[in-house]
Design an enzyme around this catalytic site. Structure first.
Site, PDB file in Angstrom:
ATOM      1  CG  HIS A  74      -1.955  -1.062   1.217  1.00  0.00           C
ATOM      2  ND1 HIS A  74      -2.842  -1.242   2.260  1.00  0.00           N
ATOM      3  CD2 HIS A  74      -2.253  -2.021   0.304  1.00  0.00           C
ATOM      4  CE1 HIS A  74      -3.639  -2.263   1.986  1.00  0.00           C
ATOM      5  NE2 HIS A  74      -3.302  -2.756   0.806  1.00  0.00           N
ATOM      6  CE1 TYR A 104      17.911   3.045 -15.945  1.00  0.00           C
ATOM      7  CE2 TYR A 104      18.301   5.405 -16.193  1.00  0.00           C
ATOM      8  CZ  TYR A 104      18.630   4.187 -15.623  1.00  0.00           C
ATOM      9  OH  TYR A 104      19.663   4.111 -14.726  1.00  0.00           O
TER      10      TYR A 104
END
Length: 233
Positions: free
Chosen positions: A113, A132
Site C-alpha cells: 500500500h 527508464y
C-alpha cells in the site's frame, strides 16, 4: 488482452517438497514482509507477500503483524487455494496472488500500500514513463480499476493491467509486482514506488510538464537491462 479464467482442470498433484526447502522459503518470505514495513511500503498488517515452491504457495497470514511471525507460523496453500499447512488463515488477498501464479510466470508476488504509488493510482490510468526503469516492469505501468479487496473482480482487473508487465497499480489501493524470486519482486515494488514519487514530484511543479520517454527509448533500455548485473559462473 486475455480474460481471467479459472484453470480448466485441477492442478496435477506432485510429491511434497522437502520440509527444509519450505522452511527456507518461509524465512525469506517473512524477512521480505518485514522489509515492506521497515521501508515504509505498508503500515501495520496491510499488504502481503507470497512465494511459490513447486505447486505450493507460501503466503503471509491475514491480520498478523509481521514481526510476530515465526518458523511455526508457516502458511501454505495449493494453487487451488486449499490450505496445505499451517493453522493461521491466509491473507484476504489470496485470490489476487493465486491469479498471478495461475496466469503469469510469477514465482513470487509482493503487494503493498505504498503511499506515492497509491496516490498516483487515484490520478491516472497509467504511470507516465518518466524514468527508464519503466522498462524493468515491461513498459508503462497500468492502473487496475478499483474493486473491493479480496474479490475475484480485483484479481481479474489486476490480470488485465499486468498483461505483458511484471507490475501494476491498483486504483485507490496500492501495488502488485512479481518476479522469479522474492528479491526480484521486491525490487520491482521499490522501483515502482520510487518512480511514482518521481512523477508526483515533477508533475507538481507549476507551469512545467515532465518529459516522457518514448517507446523506442524504453525498448532500447529493455534490451540493455536484459544483460544487466553479474554473469553467473
Amino acid at each position: 488482452m486475455a480474460e481471467f479464467q479459472e484453470p480448466q482442470e485441477p492442478q496435477e498433484p506432485r510429491e511434497p517438497r522437502e520440509p527444509q526447502e519450505l522452511d527456507e522459503a518461509w524465512r525469506e518470505l517473512v524477512a521480505t514482509a518485514r522489509r515492506t514495513v521497515t521501508d515504509g511500503l505498508v503500515v501495520g498488517t496491510s499488504g502481503n507477500v507470497s512465494v511459490r515452491v513447486g505447486d505450493t504457495v507460501l503466503v503471509t497470514p491475514t491480520g498478523v503483524p509481521y514481526e510476530k511471525l515465526g518458523p511455526d507460523d508457516l502458511v501454505a496453500v495449493g494453487l487451488d487455494g486449499e490450505q496445505r499447512a499451517g493453522t493461521l488463515r491466509p491473507t484476504s488477498e489470496l485470490p489476487m496472488h493465486l491469479a498471478a501464479y495461475r496466469h503469469t510466470g510469477a514465482r513470487a508476488v509482493v503487494h503493498t500500500h505504498a503511499v506515492h504509488a497509491t496516490a498516483v493510482s487515484t490520478l491516472v490510468t497509467e504511470l507516465p514513463p518518466v524514468h527508464y526503469m519503466t522498462a524493468a516492469l515491461g513498459g508503462p505501468v497500468r492502473v487496475a480499476p478499483y474493486a473491493t479487496y479480496g474479490t475475484r473482480e480485483l484479481a481479474e482487473n489486476m490480470l488485465r493491467a499486468l498483461a505483458d508487465r511484471t507490475g501494476c497499480l491498483l486504483q485507490n489501493h496500492g501495488t502488485l509486482t512479481y518476479g522469479d524470486t522474492l528479491a526480484a519482486a521486491y525490487d520491482r515494488t521499490a522501483q515502482l514506488e520510487w518512480m511514482c514519487r518521481l512523477w508526483l514530484t515533477a508533475h507538481s511543479v507549476p507551469g512545467l510538464t515532465p518529459s516522457i520517454l518514448t517507446d523506442e527509448q524504453l525498448r532500447e533500455v529493455g534490451e540493455r537491462l536484459s544483460g544487466y548485473g553479474q554473469r553467473q559462473a
